[in-house]
Design an enzyme around this catalytic site. Structure first.
Site, PDB file in Angstrom:
ATOM      1  N   ALA A  65      -4.184  25.555  38.099  1.00  0.00           N
ATOM      2  CA  ALA A  65      -3.459  25.355  39.381  1.00  0.00           C
ATOM      3  C   ALA A  65      -2.123  24.454  38.882  1.00  0.00           C
ATOM      4  CB  ALA A  65      -4.199  24.353  40.122  1.00  0.00           C
ATOM      5  N   GLY A 110      -8.496  26.219  35.661  1.00  0.00           N
ATOM      6  CA  GLY A 110      -8.294  27.170  36.346  1.00  0.00           C
ATOM      7  C   GLY A 110      -7.941  28.392  35.322  1.00  0.00           C
ATOM      8  N   GLU A 113     -11.312  29.595  34.296  1.00  0.00           N
ATOM      9  CA  GLU A 113     -11.908  30.087  35.092  1.00  0.00           C
ATOM     10  C   GLU A 113     -11.551  31.496  35.602  1.00  0.00           C
ATOM     11  OE1 GLU A 113     -13.305  26.975  38.401  1.00  0.00           O
ATOM     12  OE2 GLU A 113     -11.367  26.876  38.100  1.00  0.00           O
ATOM     13  N   GLU A 133     -11.962  19.734  34.923  1.00  0.00           N
ATOM     14  CA  GLU A 133     -11.609  19.165  36.098  1.00  0.00           C
ATOM     15  C   GLU A 133     -12.289  17.877  36.465  1.00  0.00           C
ATOM     16  OE1 GLU A 133     -11.244  23.865  36.554  1.00  0.00           O
ATOM     17  OE2 GLU A 133     -12.490  22.218  35.521  1.00  0.00           O
TER      18      GLU A 133
END
Length: 259
Positions: A65, A110, A113, A133
């Protein structure tokens, strides 16, 4: 015209390149929208057999992000953006074509991910990976807590998520997160070679194989075998199945049309 995501299609292989190197390919809202537009284009292009996704340069695959952008968001905007990230990663997972992540550099949060939502992963030996995270006061919120344990097992996934550990590419391979580790200059060539090996096979077979594996992994073995049977049966009336059988009998390379 997309600014942060570049798409090229050649010889059945679609390459999606994240083009925001100055921000470590962090996922801004504009970039997320561009990614989804490109994935739609790839999905409905019948000439595409396989997809490669990577980042520009050798520094970053995707930093996750865009935290600088998020800093100025309201709570509602943050929730909307987190949801969009999750939807985007699910989009990678749900398109019918096999997707190869060529992890050319760092892939934290992310970024990893996103790679987990792809079908196969090739990492640069210089890359660093991790679901970091919990060190930021959050958890993986775009599929990481679900896709990582399905890939490498619950215990190992909990260890990596709880510790927010940053892995080398070789460590990631040992955990089973990536299939291949290559020297930085060889990552792209390896991805293309693998894509070509996949692309020569029947596209409808690839689509049904992906569907059977992805859906079957979410259920019990008896149901999964029924899913596999349904996927197999959908290929029986296809022209490609007949072409594959004929080519085998004639001892030649099959020419598949996706029909």
């Amino acid at each position: 015209m997309a600014e942060y995501v570049k798409l090229e299609v050649e010889a059945g292989i679609a390459t999606i390149l994240f083009n925001r190197a100055e921000a470590a390919n962090a996922l801004s809202r504009k970039m997320l929208q561009e990614i989804n537009d490109v994935l739609d284009e790839v999905q409905y292009n019948p000439s595409v057999r396989v997809v490669i996704v990577s980042g520009k340069g050798q520094k970053a695959f995707c930093a996750g992000a865009d935290l600088k952008e998020r800093h100025g968001m309201t709570e509602m905007e943050t929730k909307q953006t987190v949801a969009l990230i999750g939807q985007t990663f699910s989009h990678f997972e749900s398109i019918s074509k096999p997707v190869i992540a060529a992890i050319n550099g760092v892939a934290f949060g992310g970024g990893l991910e996103l790679a987990l939502a792809c079908d196969l992963r090739i990492a640069s030996s210089a890359a660093k990976l991790g679901l970091t995270e919990t060190s930021l006061g959050i958890i993986p919120g775009a599929g990481g807590t679900q896709r990582l344990p399905r890939l490498i097992g619950v215990g190992k996934a909990k260890e990596l998520i709880y510790t927010a550990r940053r892995l080398t590419a070789e460590e990631a391979k040992d955990y089973g997160i990536v299939e291949y580790v290559e020297e930085p200059d060889n990552v792209w060539d390896k991805a293309v070679a693998l894509a070509k090996e996949i692309a020569k096979n029947a596209p409808l077979s690839l689509e049904q194989a992906k569907k059977a594996i992805n859906h079957g992994m979410q259920t019990d073995i008896a149901t999964a075998l029924q899913i596999e049977s349904l996927a197999y049966s959908r290929l029986l009336p296809t022209e490609d199945r007949l072409e594959g059988l004929k080519a085998f009998q004639e001892k030649r390379t099959p020419v598949y049309q996706g029909k």
